[in-house]
Motif scaffolding. Structure first.
Motif, PDB file in Angstrom:
ATOM      1  N   GLY A 109       3.860  18.856  79.624  1.00 42.85           N
ATOM      2  CA  GLY A 109       3.450  17.497  79.830  1.00 42.85           C
ATOM      3  C   GLY A 109       4.227  16.625  78.726  1.00 42.85           C
ATOM      4  O   GLY A 109       4.911  17.116  77.755  1.00 42.85           O
ATOM      5  N   LYS A 147       5.662  17.311  74.674  1.00 40.32           N
ATOM      6  CA  LYS A 147       4.585  17.962  73.863  1.00 40.32           C
ATOM      7  C   LYS A 147       5.392  19.423  73.267  1.00 40.32           C
ATOM      8  O   LYS A 147       5.210  19.772  72.125  1.00 40.32           O
ATOM      9  N   ASP A 160       3.353  13.844  75.427  1.00 43.47           N
ATOM     10  CA  ASP A 160       2.408  13.322  74.442  1.00 43.47           C
ATOM     11  C   ASP A 160       2.125  11.798  74.892  1.00 43.47           C
ATOM     12  O   ASP A 160       3.059  10.944  74.873  1.00 43.47           O
ATOM     13  N   GLU A 161       0.957  11.505  75.070  1.00 41.97           N
ATOM     14  CA  GLU A 161       0.496  10.068  75.179  1.00 41.97           C
ATOM     15  C   GLU A 161       0.874   9.126  74.276  1.00 41.97           C
ATOM     16  O   GLU A 161       1.078   7.715  74.670  1.00 41.97           O
ATOM     17  N   MET A 162       0.549   9.415  72.801  1.00 39.24           N
ATOM     18  CA  MET A 162       0.822   8.535  71.955  1.00 39.24           C
ATOM     19  C   MET A 162       2.240   8.333  71.633  1.00 39.24           C
ATOM     20  O   MET A 162       2.920   7.002  71.260  1.00 39.24           O
ATOM     21  N   GLY A 210       5.177   9.366  73.657  1.00 42.84           N
ATOM     22  CA  GLY A 210       5.905   9.455  74.733  1.00 42.84           C
ATOM     23  C   GLY A 210       6.967  10.415  74.970  1.00 42.84           C
ATOM     24  O   GLY A 210       7.766  10.557  75.902  1.00 42.84           O
TER      25      GLY A 210
END
Length: 170
Positions: free
Chosen positions: A133, A142, A135-137, A139
């Protein structure tokens, strides 16, 4: 002549090894002026090699004809009573097999293209998806720092390029 006509490889080889294919034997012809090479050239759907597929069948027919041809002395290369050579008889009697072999090859290449396109679609899906996936922070992926992630990304891209090239060529 019967061994050549009925594609009895073992009997033909036995006769060859025992030196029965001498000029005096090879000069023998049937009522129509056919030599052993002429009868070996005749294709009959009842005298098939136990091989599936018209293209493979044609390949074995050619190999058998050439084998008989090169096993015999030059004196046997004559025309029959209808003024036809063994090569002409081979060409005439194998036209249906050539046509069936060509159709088989076209179908095989079409199915190969479909399979290559399906594999290319899967390769595209795997190269577009990111393992682990994002990393939301940041972009970023991971697993970006892991060597396995880099190997996966590069190999996925290489497979995609090769398969796309394969689809275009076919």
């Amino acid at each position: 002549m019967l061994a050549a006509a009925n594609r009895h490889v073992n009997l033909f080889n036995f006769l060859r090894r025992k030196n029965f294919l001498r000029e005096s034997t090879v000069r023998k012809i049937d009522d129509e002026g056919n030599s052993a090479l002429h009868v070996a050239a005749v294709y009959s759907k009842y005298k098939l090699w136990p091989i599936p597929g018209a293209a493979a069948q044609m390949q074995w027919e050619i190999k058998w004809f050439e084998y008989v041809k090169y096993s015999m002395p030059r004196v046997s290369f004559r025309r029959n009573n209808k003024e036809k050579s063994a090569e002409e008889i081979f060409t005439e009697t194998h036209t249906s097999l050539v046509k069936a072999g060509a159709e088989w090859l076209v179908k095989t290449s079409e199915s190969r293209s479909v399979v290559a396109a399906l594999i290319a679609a899967v390769a595209f899906a795997t190269s577009a998806s990111i393992p682990g996936g994002i990393d939301e922070m940041t972009g970023k992926p991971k697993l970006q720092e892991h060597t396995a992630f880099e190997i996966f990304a590069i190999s996925s891209l290489v497979v995609l390029v090769i398969l796309m090239y394969s689809c275009v060529v076919n």
